[in-house]
Structure formats: structure tokens, C-alpha cells
Write an enzyme that holds these catalytic residues in place. Structure first.
Site, PDB file in Angstrom:
ATOM      1  N   LYS A 183       0.629  -1.112  -0.151  1.00 11.87           N
ATOM      2  CA  LYS A 183       0.035  -0.014   0.023  1.00 11.87           C
ATOM      3  C   LYS A 183       0.988   1.296  -0.116  1.00 11.87           C
ATOM      4  O   LYS A 183       0.432   2.448   0.183  1.00 11.87           O
ATOM      5  CB  LYS A 183      -0.868   0.055   1.229  1.00 11.87           C
ATOM      6  CG  LYS A 183      -1.851  -1.126   1.234  1.00 11.87           C
ATOM      7  CD  LYS A 183      -2.934  -1.084   2.354  1.00 11.87           C
ATOM      8  CE  LYS A 183      -3.556  -2.358   2.528  1.00 11.87           C
ATOM      9  NZ  LYS A 183      -4.617  -2.594   1.680  1.00 11.87           N
ATOM     10  N   CYS A 204     -13.703  -5.409   2.910  1.00 11.10           N
ATOM     11  CA  CYS A 204     -13.284  -6.215   4.031  1.00 11.10           C
ATOM     12  C   CYS A 204     -13.746  -5.312   5.610  1.00 11.10           C
ATOM     13  O   CYS A 204     -12.938  -5.417   6.481  1.00 11.10           O
ATOM     14  CB  CYS A 204     -11.915  -6.391   4.267  1.00 11.10           C
ATOM     15  SG  CYS A 204     -11.308  -7.544   2.795  1.00 11.10           S
TER      16      CYS A 204
HETATM   17  N1  PLP Z   1      -6.144  -3.200   7.363  1.00 12.62           N
HETATM   18  C1  PLP Z   1      -6.498  -2.234   6.814  1.00 12.62           C
HETATM   19  C2  PLP Z   1      -7.127  -0.971   7.114  1.00 12.62           C
HETATM   20  C3  PLP Z   1      -6.509  -2.182   5.245  1.00 12.62           C
HETATM   21  O1  PLP Z   1      -7.074  -1.321   4.670  1.00 12.62           O
HETATM   22  C4  PLP Z   1      -5.990  -3.571   4.798  1.00 12.62           C
HETATM   23  C5  PLP Z   1      -6.108  -3.833   3.299  1.00 12.62           C
HETATM   24  O2  PLP Z   1      -7.018  -3.587   2.607  1.00 12.62           O
HETATM   25  C6  PLP Z   1      -5.505  -4.532   5.632  1.00 12.62           C
HETATM   26  C7  PLP Z   1      -5.663  -4.337   7.134  1.00 12.62           C
HETATM   27  C8  PLP Z   1      -5.034  -5.707   5.403  1.00 12.62           C
HETATM   28  O3  PLP Z   1      -3.773  -5.843   4.612  1.00 12.62           O
HETATM   29  P1  PLP Z   1      -3.058  -6.755   4.021  1.00 12.62           P
HETATM   30  O4  PLP Z   1      -4.061  -7.634   3.122  1.00 12.62           O
HETATM   31  O5  PLP Z   1      -1.939  -6.214   3.321  1.00 12.62           O
HETATM   32  O6  PLP Z   1      -2.581  -7.861   5.106  1.00 12.62           O
END
Ligand code: PLP
Length: 415
Positions: A235, A373
Site C-alpha cells: 500500500k 473487508c
Molecule cells: N487493515 C486495513 C485498514 C486495510 O486497509 C487492509 C487492506 O486493505 C488490511 C488491514 C489488510 O492488509 P493486507 O491484506 O496487506 O494484510
């Protein structure tokens, strides 16, 4: 985070910055690409791609265990990134930077290692209604195993945490506060200083999910005095499969390993195994070496622009986009906190987000649709999902104008 309040003079040529990202130069569905899904994953500048290619072409070897030159070189390159991460978030010690596969993995590590050791029947873990599933499910799983319970801070209509309710939830039973720093749906920047201070007054550790904060602002973990901090490389102009858990040394030192295998051990016998020192105690097996090396260059790249300048530019674009979207008939923005990062979720009257997203894609405009999510947050707002435009510093006003035009076209399309 200064939320754009301080004006920093910059001489950055943003068109030139945009030209560093090869993905952005292409046409999608015959139209120039306006990539507005940076909250899901940001794009990589050429220097990061080149570094990863060079590693694979000339430098690849396994790390930490080879006496030969190539392995030592790979180890140095991989460990350089740790120094850069430490500096980026101003951690006190390099050992406090644990390499993981991403935010999800980082939170699972804390839930399983810290949680399994410390949680028992009746203990409470505070999360909020605006969490990403990555900061709900690992705690739920560990709660099921230990008899602990999840307590949830509610969110108001603007998309802000109801702080009075947070204070009411804090008690002697609270054993962890695990909250999102910046919401990936609402854009809300949470008052994390206040949250941490109140938790620490009761000796409760705090984990922050920083997946949407570190890419957009200067985060200082010592200033925050946060106990655990999780984020993902992909990100922030880095590769997938790589992320960071920051933890205070004194907490990490007394936590048991989460995964067993090579690299995380000191001495193995069939009778007993002892653990390696930090940070390797938590880094079992061959890691994503190329991703780590590449992420080091992502940090260099962000630093050459400067996190304060990135934040200021994104705040400019956020304000521009908010104004334009607010003027669209039948468009409702979900998440109207006064302190926001560059994320805008919205609904269009009578048009399902997935249908609208499909039409926008045909116009070369990449936005996210769905629950992001964060199903409990969708339930809170009583909606199935939203459209989400998440803006990065390499976006521009033209991307936003094209989004608005695309929305008008979508509305016409559906009559
Ligand atoms: N937490 C937040 C706020 C997110 O936006 C995301 C990804 O969209 C995640 C956790 C999970 O990240 P990752 O899939 O890179 O583990």
C-alpha cells in the site's frame, strides 16, 4: 498527521512523479487509466521494479545462513530495509521491526503470540465497528481459544469513533485495545493519541492497524507511544507479500514465537529448542527477500518526496474530490469526519455499487466496490457496500474530473 493544516512550500513536479509509475501510463478498455484503488494496493515506481529485477537477475541467494558472498550480499540488502523502516516510523531499535507478509500477518502474530500468553476467560479485547476484518477475525479466533471477549467501540453517523463509549468500555478486564489508525472505508483519522493515553493509564497495551496511515503521513511510533503497529508494503509503493510489525522491545522480548522453523531458533534438540534473538525469533523460514529489498527502495522513494509533502498533496486532492463529488446529484458520501485521509466512499441513488463500478471500469476508471473487508461497518450503515475512490499523491485533478464524468455517464446509463 497535519491534515493539511500547515502549508508546506513544495516545488514538486507532480506530472513528473506520475511518470515514474509505468502502470499509470497505459490504457485500460481503450481509455487512459485513472487508478483510484490505492487503498487496496498502490502502484510501484520504476526504481522499485528495477531494484527487484536486479535482485533476481544478479543477487539472489538465501539470507542469514550462507557464508558465501552472494548470500552475504543478499542478507545485507534485505537487512538494509529494516534500518529504513526503523527510521521511517522512528522506532527506537531495529529489533523492534519484525518482517511479516503484511498487516494481516502482523496482527495474527500479536493475537497468537501475545494473546495466547496473556488472555484468559473473561478478559476483554477492544476493537471498533470500523475495523478491517484483519483486525477483527484474528482477535475473534484467539478469543474463542482463550475465553476472552471482543468489545466494540461504536461509530457515529459521520464515521467517527464514539469516544465516550470507548472510555466506558475500558476496564480492569481489558487486556488489549486493537484499533484502526485510519479507516480504509470512511477515511477517518482516529484520535489515536487520546486512545493510547487512556489505555496506558490502565496499563493496557494498544495495537494500531496502520495499513492506511503509514502510506499517507509521517507516523512516529515513539511519539505515539504505541505498543504494536502493523502495516503493509504493497500500500506504499512496495511489493505484495511483505509487511511490518513494530512492537516495543520489552513486549516482543517476553512474547513466545508464533511460527516455528528455520532461522527463528538458537539451538534445537529433540528435548528442547531455544529461540533466536529479536527480530528473528518471529521470522521462521525463508522470507520474501526480493520484496524486502524492493520495499527498502520504496521507502527511499517516498522519502525523496517526503511524507509531509505527500500528506499535503493528498489532502489537496481529497478536498478537490470531496467538493466535486458533493456537487453530484444523487451521490451520498459515507464518512464525513473532519479529519480524513484521502479515501472517499460513496453511494449512487438507485444504482448498485458493483454495477456502477463496472461502468466506471469500462471508462478506464479503477475504483473499489463492495464491503471493503469491513462487513460490520456496512451493517452499521445498513448498506451492502459502497464505491470507494482512494487517492494517492500520484493521482491528479484530471483523475477526479474523469471520475465525476464517469459517474454522470453511469447515472445516464442506468436512466
Ligand atoms: N487493515 C486495513 C485498514 C486495510 O486497509 C487492509 C487492506 O486493505 C488490511 C488491514 C489488510 O492488509 P493486507 O491484506 O496487506 O494484510
Amino acid at each position: 498527521m497535519n491534515q493539511g493544516n500547515e502549508h508546506i512550500q513544495t516545488s514538486i513536479n507532480w506530472d513528473e512523479i506520475r511518470s515514474h509509475f509505468p502502470v499509470l501510463q497505459q490504457h485500460v478498455n481503450g481509455k487512459p487509466l485513472s487508478y483510484l484503488d490505492n487503498g487496496a494496493s498502490s502502484e510501484l515506481p520504476q526504481v522499485v521494479i528495477d531494484r527487484i529485477n536486479a535482485y533476481h537477475t544478479n543477487e539472489h541467494a538465501n539470507v542469514h545462513r550462507g557464508i558465501h558472498s552472494l548470500s552475504q550480499h543478499a542478507t545485507d540488502a534485505y537487512e538494509q530495509a529494516r534500518k529504513k523502516v526503523r527510521a521511517l516510523i522512528n522506532a527506537r531499535y531495529e529489533e523492534e521491526i519484525i518482517y511479516t507478509t503484511g498487516t494481516t500477518d502482523s496482527i495474527n502474530l500479536v493475537a497468537n503470540s501475545y494473546g495466547r500468553k496473556h488472555f484468559k476467560e473473561g478478559d476483554e479485547i477492544i476493537v471498533s465497528e470500523m475495523e478491517h476484518h484483519a483486525n477483527i477475525v484474528p482477535w475473534q479466533m484467539i478469543a474463542e481459544q482463550t475465553g476472552a471477549l471482543l468489545k466494540v467501540v461504536p461509530v457515529d453517523d459521520q464515521g467517527e469513533l464514539i469516544m465516550d463509549e470507548y472510555y466506558k468500555l475500558l476496564s480492569d478486564r481489558t487486556k488489549m485495545v486493537a484499533l484502526i489508525h485510519v479507516s480504509n472505508v470512511l477515511g477517518t483519522i482516529n484520535p489515536v493519541e487520546e486512545i493510547i493515553e487512556a489505555a496506558h493509564a490502565r496499563n493496557i497495551p494498544v495495537l494500531l492497524d496502520g495499513a492506511q496511515a503509514v502510506p499517507h503521513s509521517a507516523v512516529d511510533v515513539q511519539n505515539l507511544d504505541v505498543d504494536f503497529y502493523a502495516f503493509s508494503a504493497h500500500k506504499m509503493c512496495g511489493p505484495t507479500g511483505f509487511g511490518i510489525l513494530y512492537g516495543k522491545k520489552e513486549l516482543l522480548d517476553e512474547m513466545p514465537p508464533y511460527r516455528g522453523g528455520g532461522d527463528m531458533i538458537d539451538k534445537v534438540t529433540f528435548e528442547k529448542t531455544t529461540w533466536n534473538d529479536l527480530p528473528h525469533k518471529f521470522e521462521a523460514g525463508t522470507p520474501p527477500i526480493a520484496a524486502g529489498v524492493g520495499f527498502g527502495v520504496s521507502i527511499d522513494y517516498l522519502n525523496t518526496i517526503g511524507m509531509e509533502i505527500i500528506e499535503q498533496r493528498e489532502q489537496e486532492l481529497l478536498q478537490y474530490a470531496t467538493k466535486k463529488l458533493e456537487a453530484v446529484d444523487g451521490l451520498q458520501i459515507i464518512g464525513t469526519s473532519s479529519k480524513k485521509a484521502s479515501v472517499i466512499s460513496f453511494l449512487l441513488d438507485g444504482i448498485h455499487p458493483t454495477d456502477a463500478g463496472t461502468i466506471l471500469d469500462k471508462e478506464g476508471i479503477a475504483v473499489r466496490t463492495g464491503h471493503h473487508c469491513a462487513q460490520p461497518l456496512m451493517d452499521r450503515f445498513n448498506i451492502p457496500g459502497t464505491l470507494r475512490a482512494s487517492i494517492s499523491f500520484y493521482n491528479n485533478e484530471d483523475d477526479i474530473d474523469r471520475l465525476v464524468k464517469g459517474i454522470e455517464y453511469t447515472k445516464e446509463f442506468f436512466g
